[in-house]
Design a protein around this motif. Sequence first.
Motif, mmCIF file in Angstrom:
data_model
loop_
_atom_site.group_PDB
_atom_site.id
_atom_site.type_symbol
_atom_site.label_atom_id
_atom_site.label_comp_id
_atom_site.label_asym_id
_atom_site.label_seq_id
_atom_site.Cartn_x
_atom_site.Cartn_y
_atom_site.Cartn_z
ATOM 1 N N ASP A 6 0.645 -1.157 0.083
ATOM 2 C CA ASP A 6 0.297 -0.112 0.314
ATOM 3 C C ASP A 6 0.500 1.417 0.366
ATOM 4 O O ASP A 6 0.292 2.457 -1.002
ATOM 5 N N ALA A 7 1.855 1.513 0.634
ATOM 6 C CA ALA A 7 2.130 2.579 1.019
ATOM 7 C C ALA A 7 3.236 2.654 -0.063
ATOM 8 O O ALA A 7 4.059 4.178 -1.000
ATOM 9 N N ILE A 8 4.339 2.093 -1.076
ATOM 10 C CA ILE A 8 4.531 2.155 -2.370
ATOM 11 C C ILE A 8 4.024 2.090 -3.682
ATOM 12 O O ILE A 8 3.708 3.404 -4.175
ATOM 13 N N THR A 9 2.337 1.193 -3.591
ATOM 14 C CA THR A 9 1.690 2.290 -4.624
ATOM 15 C C THR A 9 0.421 3.534 -4.543
ATOM 16 O O THR A 9 0.854 4.378 -5.566
ATOM 17 N N ALA A 10 0.887 3.855 -3.221
ATOM 18 C CA ALA A 10 0.220 4.997 -2.597
ATOM 19 C C ALA A 10 1.289 6.200 -3.239
ATOM 20 O O ALA A 10 0.761 7.579 -3.925
ATOM 21 N N VAL A 11 2.175 5.958 -3.440
ATOM 22 C CA VAL A 11 3.815 7.318 -4.065
ATOM 23 C C VAL A 11 3.831 6.830 -5.138
ATOM 24 O O VAL A 11 4.825 7.928 -5.817
ATOM 25 N N ARG A 12 2.984 5.957 -5.745
ATOM 26 C CA ARG A 12 4.073 5.820 -6.944
ATOM 27 C C ARG A 12 3.750 5.986 -8.455
ATOM 28 O O ARG A 12 2.730 6.596 -7.993
ATOM 29 N N ILE A 13 4.528 7.550 -9.108
ATOM 30 C CA ILE A 13 4.535 8.640 -9.850
ATOM 31 C C ILE A 13 4.644 8.141 -11.213
ATOM 32 O O ILE A 13 4.630 8.683 -12.165
ATOM 33 N N GLY A 14 5.306 7.632 -11.619
ATOM 34 C CA GLY A 14 6.109 6.403 -12.990
ATOM 35 C C GLY A 14 7.006 4.804 -12.875
ATOM 36 O O GLY A 14 6.365 4.557 -11.800
ATOM 37 N N TYR A 34 16.692 13.664 -6.698
ATOM 38 C CA TYR A 34 15.061 14.227 -7.662
ATOM 39 C C TYR A 34 14.207 13.254 -6.764
ATOM 40 O O TYR A 34 14.316 12.770 -5.525
ATOM 41 N N GLU A 35 12.663 13.765 -6.876
ATOM 42 C CA GLU A 35 11.568 12.553 -6.499
ATOM 43 C C GLU A 35 11.350 11.538 -6.607
ATOM 44 O O GLU A 35 11.277 11.169 -7.719
ATOM 45 N N GLY A 36 11.989 10.741 -5.840
ATOM 46 C CA GLY A 36 11.963 9.108 -5.900
ATOM 47 C C GLY A 36 12.740 8.793 -5.020
ATOM 48 O O GLY A 36 13.301 9.713 -4.226
ATOM 49 N N ALA A 37 13.704 7.664 -5.362
ATOM 50 C CA ALA A 37 14.244 6.745 -4.151
ATOM 51 C C ALA A 37 15.286 5.992 -5.873
ATOM 52 O O ALA A 37 15.047 5.533 -6.890
ATOM 53 N N GLY A 38 16.710 5.662 -5.642
ATOM 54 C CA GLY A 38 17.291 5.476 -6.303
ATOM 55 C C GLY A 38 17.643 4.425 -5.617
ATOM 56 O O GLY A 38 17.845 3.933 -4.252
ATOM 57 N N PHE A 39 18.555 3.248 -6.769
ATOM 58 C CA PHE A 39 18.854 2.609 -5.725
ATOM 59 C C PHE A 39 20.817 2.333 -7.308
ATOM 60 O O PHE A 39 20.592 1.999 -8.046
ATOM 61 N N HIS A 40 21.734 1.089 -6.454
ATOM 62 C CA HIS A 40 22.731 1.180 -7.612
ATOM 63 C C HIS A 40 23.232 -0.658 -6.757
ATOM 64 O O HIS A 40 22.970 -0.731 -5.134
ATOM 65 N N VAL A 41 23.949 -1.564 -7.340
ATOM 66 C CA VAL A 41 23.684 -2.729 -7.261
ATOM 67 C C VAL A 41 25.592 -2.470 -7.685
ATOM 68 O O VAL A 41 25.631 -2.407 -9.123
ATOM 69 N N LEU A 42 26.325 -3.165 -7.209
ATOM 70 C CA LEU A 42 27.794 -3.305 -7.488
ATOM 71 C C LEU A 42 28.229 -4.725 -7.442
ATOM 72 O O LEU A 42 28.153 -5.466 -7.209
ATOM 73 N N LEU A 43 28.058 -4.782 -9.373
ATOM 74 C CA LEU A 43 28.102 -6.391 -9.680
ATOM 75 C C LEU A 43 29.587 -6.809 -9.516
ATOM 76 O O LEU A 43 29.462 -8.018 -9.619
ATOM 77 N N LEU A 101 25.394 -1.869 -11.550
ATOM 78 C CA LEU A 101 23.951 -1.258 -12.026
ATOM 79 C C LEU A 101 22.896 -0.171 -11.082
ATOM 80 O O LEU A 101 22.940 -0.500 -9.698
ATOM 81 N N CYS A 102 22.596 0.852 -12.243
ATOM 82 C CA CYS A 102 22.366 1.587 -10.740
ATOM 83 C C CYS A 102 20.247 1.903 -11.548
ATOM 84 O O CYS A 102 20.187 2.060 -12.617
ATOM 85 N N GLY A 103 19.653 2.270 -10.150
ATOM 86 C CA GLY A 103 18.408 2.624 -10.867
ATOM 87 C C GLY A 103 17.843 3.856 -10.030
ATOM 88 O O GLY A 103 18.032 4.518 -8.940
ATOM 89 N N LYS A 104 16.096 4.005 -11.035
ATOM 90 C CA LYS A 104 15.720 4.827 -10.303
ATOM 91 C C LYS A 104 14.076 4.453 -10.379
ATOM 92 O O LYS A 104 13.270 4.629 -10.866
ATOM 93 N N TYR A 105 13.220 4.891 -9.070
ATOM 94 C CA TYR A 105 12.173 4.590 -8.693
ATOM 95 C C TYR A 105 11.278 6.560 -8.145
ATOM 96 O O TYR A 105 11.927 7.061 -7.607
ATOM 97 N N ARG A 106 9.947 6.097 -9.490
ATOM 98 C CA ARG A 106 9.309 8.234 -8.905
ATOM 99 C C ARG A 106 8.571 7.759 -8.133
ATOM 100 O O ARG A 106 7.446 7.147 -8.623
ATOM 101 N N LEU A 107 8.705 8.160 -7.421
ATOM 102 C CA LEU A 107 7.863 8.479 -6.276
ATOM 103 C C LEU A 107 7.132 9.732 -5.532
ATOM 104 O O LEU A 107 8.338 10.311 -5.182
#
Length: 290
Positions: A6-14, A34-43, A101-107
Amino acid sequence: MDLLSDAITAVRIGQPTSNRLRAGDEWCYRFASYEGAGFHVLLRGSGWLVPSAGEPVPLGAGDVVLVPHGSEHTLSSRPDASGAVPFESAVAEPDGRTEFLCGKYRLSHARRHPVLASLPEVVHIPARIGGEPELRAAIDLLGAEVSAPRPGSATVVAGLLDLLLVYLIRAWLAGNPGAGWPQALRDPSIAAALEALHANPGAPWRIEDLASRVGLSRATLARRFAALTGHPPMAYLTWWRLATAARLLQDTDLPLPSIASKVGYGSPFAFSHAFKRQFGVAPGSYRSRG
């Protein structure tokens, strides 16, 4: 009821995005806020995450980092951010010994759920043999899809990125059981109260009704709920109603009276007044700006 979903669904914008990159011996990439969250995975290889405030975080192969509030930070081959260039201008080194590997979530930060707001600036999940097997499986699958796109990869990657976010937050909650939201989700009575409010935010809840439902006195529920979540039960309900309404405004074509009714307001006027107090704009303006 799954409060984290519910928490993730409520804030997702993209939709989330990700990139895989190889770097040489010396590298230093800046990620703007930025408006959201980011992640990084060192492979492969090693490096550092350097936050805008706080101590650098050493990273080894297999480590995962979540930057849950979208704050500015740097990935570097050394524990400082000097000479950093924007990640968007990074040039891949095909034979580089470091790969991430880098990524962004729009929240939406405006309607961020308190359980997400309670996360620290940096969530670091070190690689451990046998540790977090679901998270490791998602990382392996995600790395494979990003490095060698195949038919359907766009759908697969989006789903795996969603899984990765859930696993990262789960890992933090499991590793910090002592207080606050992690403890609230483990407390049977408080979890039951949250479940009831999430399942039917439009019901005419009173504190005594909620207390009776979860088997606590009104005073005990109010005290324990506020101590663990940071919000009195009825204040949390108001926030959840309005966050739900904000999502419905952006994700559906429901008219304002229907949304007001769904989230427990007897009239569109009362709903509009509460919504503007929470978000600073009227519901119609919030919807029109997407």
